[in-house]
Enzyme design. Structure first.
Site, mmCIF file in Angstrom:
data_model
loop_
_atom_site.group_PDB
_atom_site.id
_atom_site.type_symbol
_atom_site.label_atom_id
_atom_site.label_comp_id
_atom_site.label_asym_id
_atom_site.label_seq_id
_atom_site.Cartn_x
_atom_site.Cartn_y
_atom_site.Cartn_z
ATOM 1 N N ARG A 89 15.505 -2.906 -24.935
ATOM 2 C CA ARG A 89 15.327 -3.821 -23.805
ATOM 3 C C ARG A 89 15.328 -5.251 -24.362
ATOM 4 O O ARG A 89 14.604 -5.516 -25.334
ATOM 5 C CB ARG A 89 13.974 -3.498 -23.163
ATOM 6 C CG ARG A 89 13.469 -4.473 -22.139
ATOM 7 C CD ARG A 89 12.030 -4.126 -21.715
ATOM 8 N NE ARG A 89 11.978 -3.045 -20.760
ATOM 9 C CZ ARG A 89 10.832 -2.481 -20.333
ATOM 10 N NH1 ARG A 89 9.658 -2.907 -20.779
ATOM 11 N NH2 ARG A 89 10.861 -1.517 -19.450
ATOM 12 N N TYR A 123 9.696 -10.642 -15.147
ATOM 13 C CA TYR A 123 8.595 -9.979 -14.436
ATOM 14 C C TYR A 123 7.247 -10.598 -14.813
ATOM 15 O O TYR A 123 6.488 -11.048 -13.950
ATOM 16 C CB TYR A 123 8.586 -8.470 -14.742
ATOM 17 C CG TYR A 123 7.261 -7.816 -14.419
ATOM 18 C CD1 TYR A 123 6.800 -7.751 -13.096
ATOM 19 C CD2 TYR A 123 6.442 -7.304 -15.421
ATOM 20 C CE1 TYR A 123 5.568 -7.169 -12.801
ATOM 21 C CE2 TYR A 123 5.217 -6.722 -15.133
ATOM 22 C CZ TYR A 123 4.782 -6.665 -13.824
ATOM 23 O OH TYR A 123 3.560 -6.112 -13.528
ATOM 24 N N THR A 169 7.762 -4.813 -9.801
ATOM 25 C CA THR A 169 6.966 -4.517 -10.999
ATOM 26 C C THR A 169 7.738 -4.004 -12.211
ATOM 27 O O THR A 169 7.133 -3.794 -13.257
ATOM 28 C CB THR A 169 5.901 -3.440 -10.680
ATOM 29 O OG1 THR A 169 6.573 -2.206 -10.381
ATOM 30 C CG2 THR A 169 4.995 -3.836 -9.555
ATOM 31 N N LYS A 207 4.499 -12.817 -12.617
ATOM 32 C CA LYS A 207 3.096 -12.432 -12.417
ATOM 33 C C LYS A 207 2.161 -13.518 -12.959
ATOM 34 O O LYS A 207 1.131 -13.813 -12.351
ATOM 35 C CB LYS A 207 2.795 -11.095 -13.106
ATOM 36 C CG LYS A 207 3.465 -9.895 -12.471
ATOM 37 C CD LYS A 207 3.061 -9.669 -11.023
ATOM 38 C CE LYS A 207 1.705 -9.013 -10.873
ATOM 39 N NZ LYS A 207 1.396 -8.713 -9.443
ATOM 40 N N THR A 239 -1.355 -8.054 -14.343
ATOM 41 C CA THR A 239 -0.931 -7.175 -15.437
ATOM 42 C C THR A 239 -1.286 -7.764 -16.802
ATOM 43 O O THR A 239 -1.284 -8.994 -16.969
ATOM 44 C CB THR A 239 0.605 -6.985 -15.353
ATOM 45 O OG1 THR A 239 1.069 -6.410 -16.573
ATOM 46 C CG2 THR A 239 1.349 -8.291 -15.148
ATOM 47 N N HIS A 254 11.957 -7.273 -25.551
ATOM 48 C CA HIS A 254 10.948 -6.198 -25.445
ATOM 49 C C HIS A 254 9.652 -6.574 -26.172
ATOM 50 O O HIS A 254 9.655 -6.786 -27.384
ATOM 51 C CB HIS A 254 11.562 -4.935 -26.064
ATOM 52 C CG HIS A 254 10.851 -3.680 -25.730
ATOM 53 N ND1 HIS A 254 11.339 -2.451 -26.092
ATOM 54 C CD2 HIS A 254 9.690 -3.429 -25.078
ATOM 55 C CE1 HIS A 254 10.525 -1.507 -25.672
ATOM 56 N NE2 HIS A 254 9.504 -2.081 -25.062
ATOM 57 N N ASN A 287 5.332 4.699 -28.046
ATOM 58 C CA ASN A 287 6.136 5.382 -27.024
ATOM 59 C C ASN A 287 6.638 6.742 -27.506
ATOM 60 O O ASN A 287 6.634 7.719 -26.754
ATOM 61 C CB ASN A 287 7.346 4.525 -26.628
ATOM 62 C CG ASN A 287 6.930 3.247 -25.918
ATOM 63 O OD1 ASN A 287 5.843 3.184 -25.339
ATOM 64 N ND2 ASN A 287 7.775 2.232 -25.962
ATOM 65 N N ILE A 346 0.229 2.147 -7.138
ATOM 66 C CA ILE A 346 -1.195 1.784 -7.259
ATOM 67 C C ILE A 346 -1.788 1.559 -5.868
ATOM 68 O O ILE A 346 -2.898 2.002 -5.569
ATOM 69 C CB ILE A 346 -1.363 0.545 -8.168
ATOM 70 C CG1 ILE A 346 -0.894 0.883 -9.586
ATOM 71 C CG2 ILE A 346 -2.820 0.065 -8.172
ATOM 72 C CD1 ILE A 346 -0.905 -0.278 -10.566
ATOM 73 N N GLY A 369 0.786 -1.234 0.000
ATOM 74 C CA GLY A 369 0.000 0.000 0.000
ATOM 75 C C GLY A 369 0.818 1.283 0.000
ATOM 76 O O GLY A 369 0.251 2.363 -0.149
ATOM 77 N N GLU A 387 0.638 -7.811 -19.103
ATOM 78 C CA GLU A 387 1.880 -8.370 -19.669
ATOM 79 C C GLU A 387 1.894 -9.894 -19.646
ATOM 80 O O GLU A 387 2.697 -10.515 -20.335
ATOM 81 C CB GLU A 387 3.109 -7.845 -18.916
ATOM 82 C CG GLU A 387 3.293 -6.373 -19.116
ATOM 83 C CD GLU A 387 4.693 -5.879 -18.853
ATOM 84 O OE1 GLU A 387 5.629 -6.689 -18.757
ATOM 85 O OE2 GLU A 387 4.850 -4.658 -18.753
HETATM 86 O O1 DAU Z 1 1.332 -3.378 -18.994
HETATM 87 C C1 DAU Z 1 1.308 -3.258 -17.589
HETATM 88 C C2 DAU Z 1 2.713 -3.113 -17.111
HETATM 89 O O2 DAU Z 1 3.152 -1.837 -17.529
HETATM 90 C C3 DAU Z 1 2.880 -3.264 -15.608
HETATM 91 O O3 DAU Z 1 2.526 -4.562 -15.239
HETATM 92 C C4 DAU Z 1 4.339 -3.008 -15.233
HETATM 93 O O4 DAU Z 1 4.505 -3.088 -13.831
HETATM 94 C C5 DAU Z 1 4.736 -1.642 -15.716
HETATM 95 O O5 DAU Z 1 6.100 -1.420 -15.445
HETATM 96 C C6 DAU Z 1 4.482 -1.506 -17.210
HETATM 97 O O6 DAU Z 1 5.411 -2.311 -17.963
HETATM 98 P P1 DAU Z 1 6.222 -1.724 -19.213
HETATM 99 O O7 DAU Z 1 7.459 -2.507 -19.378
HETATM 100 O O8 DAU Z 1 5.333 -1.561 -20.388
HETATM 101 O O9 DAU Z 1 6.504 -0.238 -18.597
HETATM 102 P P2 DAU Z 1 7.741 0.758 -18.684
HETATM 103 O O10 DAU Z 1 7.272 2.022 -18.061
HETATM 104 O O11 DAU Z 1 8.984 0.159 -18.181
HETATM 105 O O12 DAU Z 1 7.889 0.965 -20.257
HETATM 106 C C7 DAU Z 1 6.844 1.444 -21.081
HETATM 107 C C8 DAU Z 1 7.343 1.410 -22.523
HETATM 108 O O13 DAU Z 1 8.380 2.394 -22.664
HETATM 109 C C9 DAU Z 1 7.970 0.097 -22.923
HETATM 110 O O14 DAU Z 1 7.707 -0.150 -24.301
HETATM 111 C C10 DAU Z 1 9.457 0.318 -22.731
HETATM 112 C C11 DAU Z 1 9.616 1.785 -23.069
HETATM 113 N N1 DAU Z 1 10.700 2.466 -22.345
HETATM 114 C C12 DAU Z 1 10.746 2.384 -20.990
HETATM 115 C C13 DAU Z 1 11.730 2.999 -20.245
HETATM 116 C C14 DAU Z 1 11.782 2.873 -18.742
HETATM 117 C C15 DAU Z 1 11.652 3.232 -23.037
HETATM 118 O O15 DAU Z 1 11.602 3.337 -24.272
HETATM 119 N N2 DAU Z 1 12.647 3.825 -22.311
HETATM 120 C C16 DAU Z 1 12.735 3.735 -20.953
HETATM 121 O O16 DAU Z 1 13.690 4.310 -20.374
#
Ligand code: DAU
Length: 338
Positions: free
Chosen positions: A271, A148, A84, A152, A124, A274, A247, A12, A8, A126
Site C-alpha cells: 500500500r 483517510y 474509513t 480524520k 482513529t 503504508h 499481519n 461500529i 449506525g 491512525e
Molecule cells: O487503526 C484504526 C484503523 O484501522 C481504522 O481507523 C480504519 O478505519 C481501519 O480500516 C483500520 O485501518 P488499517 O489500514 O490498519 O486497516 P486494514 O484492515 O485496511 O489493514 C490492516 C493491516 O493489514 C494493514 O497493515 C494493511 C494490511 N492489509 C490490508 C488489506 C486490506 C494487507 O496486508 N492486505 C490487505 O488486503
C-alpha cells in the site's frame, strides 16, 4: 438520553446502537446515508424496538441534520459516520474530505445551534501516524499520512476547536484496529477470512510484518459509551486493545483456524505510504474505568466463526460492486505475485 448515532448501519455504529438500546435507558435515532458499506440488516434484531428510529440521509445535509435534531429532540450525538478504508482513500481522497471533514463540520454547527449537550467524535489511532516504537498518548501531535487519516485528523481538530471556541462539550475517541462480526469484507480480517473460506489467495501487503493493535468491536463500543457519558469535555481518549500483532501472524492464525494451507498467502505490492505500526497508550480511558475484556485469540475465533455461519450476509456483498473494487485493488498485484 435521546442520542443520535450517525453511520449506525455500519460496522461500529450498528454494534454501538445495539449496545445503547440493550440498556433500555436510551432512545436512539440512526442517521445513515447507506453508502456501500452501510447495511440495515445489521440492525434487524432491534429495528422494531420503540426506542429506535432510522432516518436515511447524509451528514453533509445541514437542513436534514437540523430537522432530525429538532424532530427527535436529540440530546447527544455520537458521530460514527465516515469513510474509513485507507485503500479507498488512496483511490478517491475527495470523498473522505467531504464526509469525514465537511460532514463533521456540518454536524457540529447544527448541533451547537440546536443546544445538543454532548458530542462524541469516533476517531482513529491512525491520526498519530506511524509509531516506530513506544505508544502514542493523547498529548502527541497528530501526523497523519494517508488521505483517510488526514481527513480524520482534520475532523478531530475541528471537533476540539468547538470546545475551545464555544465551550461546546465534545469528546474524541481514537480507537485502534477494530474487528468483529458485521465488518465489511474490504478490511484485513474479514477479507482474509472470507477469501480463505473460498480457497482464494490472501494478499499480504509488503513483507507482511506491519503491526496493528487489535481491538474487539464490543470493547471499542464499551469505550465509546464510557467516554460519551463520563469523558471530560474537550478531552481525547485512546481506545487500544493491547493486542499488537504482525499481519502475517494474524493471517496464519486465520488459516490455521479454518484448516487452510499457508500456500494461500501471497506477498503483494505494498500500500503506498503504508504506516508500519500503530500502538496507543490506553491508560487515560482505563483511569475512567474501561478495560478490554475480549482476548484476541477468543475474539478472532468468534469472528471467524461468525463469518462461517453468516455466508448469507457477506456473499451478496462480495458478488456485487465489490468485485470491481477487488479487481482494481488486487487484480494486477496478485498476477505479479504469481
Ligand atoms: O487503526 C484504526 C484503523 O484501522 C481504522 O481507523 C480504519 O478505519 C481501519 O480500516 C483500520 O485501518 P488499517 O489500514 O490498519 O486497516 P486494514 O484492515 O485496511 O489493514 C490492516 C493491516 O493489514 C494493514 O497493515 C494493511 C494490511 N492489509 C490490508 C488489506 C486490506 C494487507 O496486508 N492486505 C490487505 O488486503
Amino acid at each position: 438520553m435521546r442520542i443520535l448515532v450517525t453511520g449506525g448501519a455500519g460496522f461500529i455504529g450498528s454494534h454501538l446502537i445495539r449496545r445503547l438500546l440493550a440498556s433500555a435507558q436510551h432512545q436512539v435515532v440512526n442517521l445513515d446515508a447507506l453508502c456501500y458499506s452501510g447495511n440495515l440488516t445489521n440492525l434487524d434484531t432491534i429495528s422494531r424496538e420503540p426506542g429506535y428510529a432510522f432516518v436515511h440521509g447524509d451528514i453533509c445535509d445541514g437542513s436534514l441534520v437540523s430537522s432530525v435534531l429538532r424532530t427527535y429532540r436529540v440530546e447527544g450525538i455520537i458521530n460514527c459516520a465516515a469513510e474509513t478504508h485507507v485503500d479507498r482513500s488512496i483511490l478517491d481522497p475527495g470523498s473522505f474530505a467531504r464526509t469525514d471533514v465537511v460532514g463533521t463540520g456540518v454536524l457540529l454547527e447544527e448541533s451547537r445551534h440546536a443546544g445538543v449537550k454532548r458530542f462524541l467524535q469516533v476517531s482513529t489511532d491512525e491520526v498519530y501516524g506511524t509509531v516506530e516504537s513506544g505508544l502514542s498518548t493523547e498529548e502527541d501531535r497528530v501526523e497523519p499520512r494517508s488521505p483517510y487519516s488526514a481527513s480524520k485528523a482534520g475532523a478531530d481538530l475541528l471537533v476540539l476547536s468547538y470546545w475551545t471556541t464555544y465551550q461546546f462539550p465534545v469528546v474524541v475517541t481514537r480507537g485502534s484496529n477494530t474487528y468483529g462480526s458485521h465488518q465489511y469484507p474490504e478490511k484485513f480480517i474479514p477479507l482474509f477470512v472470507t477469501n480463505a473460506i473460498d480457497d482464494q489467495l490472501l494478499p499480504l501487503y509488503g513483507d507482511g510484518r506491519y503491526r496493528r493493535d487489535w481491538l474487539a468491536v464490543e470493547d471499542h463500543c464499551a469505550g465509546i459509551e464510557l467516554a460519551f457519558f463520563h469523558g471530560k469535555p474537550g478531552a481525547v481518549y485512546n481506545i487500544g486493545g493491547g493486542n499488537e500483532r504482525e499481519n502475517i501472524a494474524v493471517a496464519e492464525e486465520i488459516l490455521s483456524y479454518l484448516g487452510k494451507p499457508k500456500s494461500l498467502l501471497r506477498f503483494v505490492v505494498d500500500r503506498p505510504g503504508h504506516d508500519r505500526r500503530y500502538a496507543v497508550d490506553n491508560g487515560k480511558l482505563r483511569r475512567l474505568g474501561w478495560r478490554p475484556v475480549v482476548s484476541f485469540e477468543e475474539g478472532l475465533r468468534a469472528t471467524i466463526q461468525w463469518y462461517r455461519e453468516h455466508e448469507s450476509w457477506w456473499r451478496p456483498i462480495k458478488s456485487g460492486e465489490f468485485r470491481k473494487y477487488y479487481e482494481q485493488m488486487y487484480g494486477k498485484r496478485l498476477q505479479q505475485a504469481g
